[in-house]
Design a protein around this motif. Sequence first.
Motif, PDB file in Angstrom:
ATOM      1  N   TYR A  26       0.849  -1.183   0.000  1.00 18.08           N
ATOM      2  CA  TYR A  26       0.000   0.000   0.000  1.00 18.08           C
ATOM      3  C   TYR A  26       0.892   1.242   0.000  1.00 18.08           C
ATOM      4  N   PRO A  27       0.540   2.266  -0.763  1.00 15.78           N
ATOM      5  CA  PRO A  27       1.419   3.437  -0.862  1.00 15.78           C
ATOM      6  C   PRO A  27       1.345   4.307   0.390  1.00 15.78           C
ATOM      7  N   PRO A  28       2.420   5.031   0.727  1.00 20.09           N
ATOM      8  CA  PRO A  28       2.406   5.945   1.875  1.00 20.09           C
ATOM      9  C   PRO A  28       1.294   6.977   1.787  1.00 20.09           C
ATOM     10  N   GLU A  29       0.912   7.336   0.550  1.00 21.32           N
ATOM     11  CA  GLU A  29      -0.162   8.329   0.376  1.00 21.32           C
ATOM     12  C   GLU A  29      -1.477   7.870   0.999  1.00 21.32           C
ATOM     13  N   LEU A  30      -1.657   6.555   1.157  1.00 21.64           N
ATOM     14  CA  LEU A  30      -2.880   6.050   1.773  1.00 21.64           C
ATOM     15  C   LEU A  30      -2.918   6.418   3.254  1.00 21.64           C
ATOM     16  N   ALA A  31      -1.792   6.270   3.938  1.00 25.81           N
ATOM     17  CA  ALA A  31      -1.724   6.659   5.350  1.00 25.81           C
ATOM     18  C   ALA A  31      -1.943   8.160   5.509  1.00 25.81           C
ATOM     19  N   THR A  32      -1.346   8.944   4.620  1.00 23.89           N
ATOM     20  CA  THR A  32      -1.517  10.395   4.674  1.00 23.89           C
ATOM     21  C   THR A  32      -2.979  10.776   4.506  1.00 23.89           C
ATOM     22  N   ALA A 143      -9.250  -2.041  -2.751  1.00 24.91           N
ATOM     23  CA  ALA A 143      -7.906  -1.952  -3.327  1.00 24.91           C
ATOM     24  C   ALA A 143      -7.547  -3.265  -3.989  1.00 24.91           C
ATOM     25  N   SER A 144      -6.657  -3.182  -4.937  1.00 25.23           N
ATOM     26  CA  SER A 144      -6.061  -4.372  -5.530  1.00 25.23           C
ATOM     27  C   SER A 144      -4.550  -4.236  -5.423  1.00 25.23           C
ATOM     28  N   THR A 145      -3.939  -5.125  -4.653  1.00 20.35           N
ATOM     29  CA  THR A 145      -2.484  -5.126  -4.556  1.00 20.35           C
ATOM     30  C   THR A 145      -1.881  -6.219  -5.427  1.00 20.35           C
ATOM     31  N   HIS A 146      -2.741  -6.818  -6.255  1.00 17.96           N
ATOM     32  CA  HIS A 146      -2.263  -7.840  -7.184  1.00 17.96           C
ATOM     33  C   HIS A 146      -3.064  -7.738  -8.472  1.00 17.96           C
ATOM     34  N   GLU A 147      -2.372  -7.651  -9.589  1.00 19.33           N
ATOM     35  CA  GLU A 147      -2.999  -7.678 -10.907  1.00 19.33           C
ATOM     36  C   GLU A 147      -2.215  -8.644 -11.774  1.00 19.33           C
ATOM     37  N   SER A 148      -2.906  -9.436 -12.571  1.00 19.43           N
ATOM     38  CA  SER A 148      -2.224 -10.392 -13.434  1.00 19.43           C
ATOM     39  C   SER A 148      -1.430  -9.658 -14.510  1.00 19.43           C
ATOM     40  N   VAL A 149      -0.204 -10.096 -14.729  1.00 10.91           N
ATOM     41  CA  VAL A 149       0.651  -9.435 -15.720  1.00 10.91           C
ATOM     42  C   VAL A 149       0.683 -10.178 -17.045  1.00 10.91           C
ATOM     43  N   HIS A 150       0.056 -11.362 -17.104  1.00 12.42           N
ATOM     44  CA  HIS A 150       0.167 -12.173 -18.324  1.00 12.42           C
ATOM     45  C   HIS A 150      -1.030 -13.124 -18.405  1.00 12.42           C
ATOM     46  N   PRO A 151      -1.707 -13.218 -19.538  1.00 10.22           N
ATOM     47  CA  PRO A 151      -2.866 -14.116 -19.658  1.00 10.22           C
ATOM     48  C   PRO A 151      -2.518 -15.581 -19.447  1.00 10.22           C
ATOM     49  N   ALA A 152      -1.257 -15.921 -19.622  1.00  9.92           N
ATOM     50  CA  ALA A 152      -0.848 -17.319 -19.443  1.00  9.92           C
ATOM     51  C   ALA A 152      -1.021 -17.785 -18.009  1.00  9.92           C
ATOM     52  N   ILE A 153      -1.031 -16.858 -17.065  1.00 11.48           N
ATOM     53  CA  ILE A 153      -1.130 -17.244 -15.654  1.00 11.48           C
ATOM     54  C   ILE A 153      -2.487 -17.871 -15.364  1.00 11.48           C
ATOM     55  N   GLU A 196     -10.210   8.843  -2.079  1.00 12.63           N
ATOM     56  CA  GLU A 196      -9.478   8.024  -3.044  1.00 12.63           C
ATOM     57  C   GLU A 196      -8.005   8.406  -3.087  1.00 12.63           C
ATOM     58  N   VAL A 197      -7.189   7.406  -3.392  1.00 12.73           N
ATOM     59  CA  VAL A 197      -5.753   7.589  -3.591  1.00 12.73           C
ATOM     60  C   VAL A 197      -5.442   7.124  -5.011  1.00 12.73           C
ATOM     61  N   PRO A 198      -4.739   7.928  -5.796  1.00 14.84           N
ATOM     62  CA  PRO A 198      -4.523   7.567  -7.200  1.00 14.84           C
ATOM     63  C   PRO A 198      -3.799   6.233  -7.371  1.00 14.84           C
ATOM     64  N   GLY A 199      -4.070   5.597  -8.518  1.00 11.05           N
ATOM     65  CA  GLY A 199      -3.346   4.379  -8.866  1.00 11.05           C
ATOM     66  C   GLY A 199      -1.891   4.685  -9.162  1.00 11.05           C
ATOM     67  N   THR A 246       5.663  -4.467 -16.201  1.00  7.06           N
ATOM     68  CA  THR A 246       5.173  -3.193 -15.690  1.00  7.06           C
ATOM     69  C   THR A 246       3.656  -3.169 -15.805  1.00  7.06           C
ATOM     70  N   LEU A 247       3.001  -2.763 -14.747  1.00  2.60           N
ATOM     71  CA  LEU A 247       1.554  -2.684 -14.772  1.00  2.60           C
ATOM     72  C   LEU A 247       1.082  -1.512 -13.924  1.00  2.60           C
ATOM     73  N   ARG A 248      -0.100  -1.037 -14.244  1.00  2.00           N
ATOM     74  CA  ARG A 248      -0.705   0.061 -13.490  1.00  2.00           C
ATOM     75  C   ARG A 248      -1.772  -0.504 -12.560  1.00  2.00           C
ATOM     76  N   LEU A 249      -1.596  -0.257 -11.280  1.00  2.00           N
ATOM     77  CA  LEU A 249      -2.596  -0.651 -10.303  1.00  2.00           C
ATOM     78  C   LEU A 249      -3.705   0.399 -10.258  1.00  2.00           C
ATOM     79  N   PRO A 250      -4.939  -0.014 -10.066  1.00  2.00           N
ATOM     80  CA  PRO A 250      -6.047   0.948 -10.026  1.00  2.00           C
ATOM     81  C   PRO A 250      -5.994   1.792  -8.765  1.00  2.00           C
ATOM     82  N   GLU A 251      -6.785   2.873  -8.770  1.00  7.22           N
ATOM     83  CA  GLU A 251      -6.866   3.732  -7.600  1.00  7.22           C
ATOM     84  C   GLU A 251      -7.399   2.958  -6.404  1.00  7.22           C
TER      85      GLU A 251
END
Length: 262
Positions: A26-32, A143-153, A196-199, A246-251
């Motif tokens: 979780y990013p520090p911005e969440l605590a802030t 929150a999502s702290t996990h996103e699939s990076v490859h369809p093969a998974i 909300e905290v940005p992705g 590299t992947l972008r996590l949602p907000e």
Amino acid sequence: MTDAWEWDPSLYSGSARYYAQGRAAYPPELATAFAEELGLDGTGRLLDVGCGPGSLTLLLAGLFEEALGLDADGDMLAEASRLAVNAGNCRWVHRRAEELPAGLGRFRLVTFAQSFHWLDRPRVAAAVRGTLTPDGVCAHVHASTHESVHPAIAELVREYLGPVRRAGRSALPAGTPGGEAAIYRAAGFHGPRRFEVPGRVVTRTVDDVVAGVFSLSSSAPHLFGDRRAAFEAELRRRLASAETFTLRLPEIAVDLWFTRGC
């Protein structure tokens, strides 16, 4: 969640040692944001329900006099204790949320982060409301702290475990439940008020990705039995086309629920 599904202790069996590496922190911005929204000043107590290895507990602990992480998985709490070497105000409680209030006292903030859907939600929400101080707040962290990076998974997991999502000794053909707002309101909460905290963009190595797969209830190590090593070898082979991903996590969205009108 289907009526046939029931929680059992194997839900995350073997996952604890993979969690910290496999999930994005979780990013520090969440605590802030929590501090600003609730005026947190180092007083009061925090209860993080379904804390796992303390990912959110440890992030927020410095905003309170004492932080308690509660989880039903002893291995998760052992990992939390290992990670909490510099957090002297943390305490770890090995109990199911359904056992609350469990004599734990009153709290200024109670949090659910990626955990509420596993619980007897009406029972736990009502119990949590009773543990809050008069100005206390319950926070539901989307929150999502996990996103699939490859369809093969996902494809490979289905090859080994079948087409229906696994969860402990049972399965979740329809996935986990939503509609938590109605649950909180029925328990007497008011709200929600959302912030909300940005992705953010994260980079994952192959080792991180493998750890992420084993950190999930749907692909926890115990589900593979004596085929776990073969699954990991094939997973690494399918991921070998890249050294990093590299992947972008949602907000992150946080719904604040109050014991009285806000």
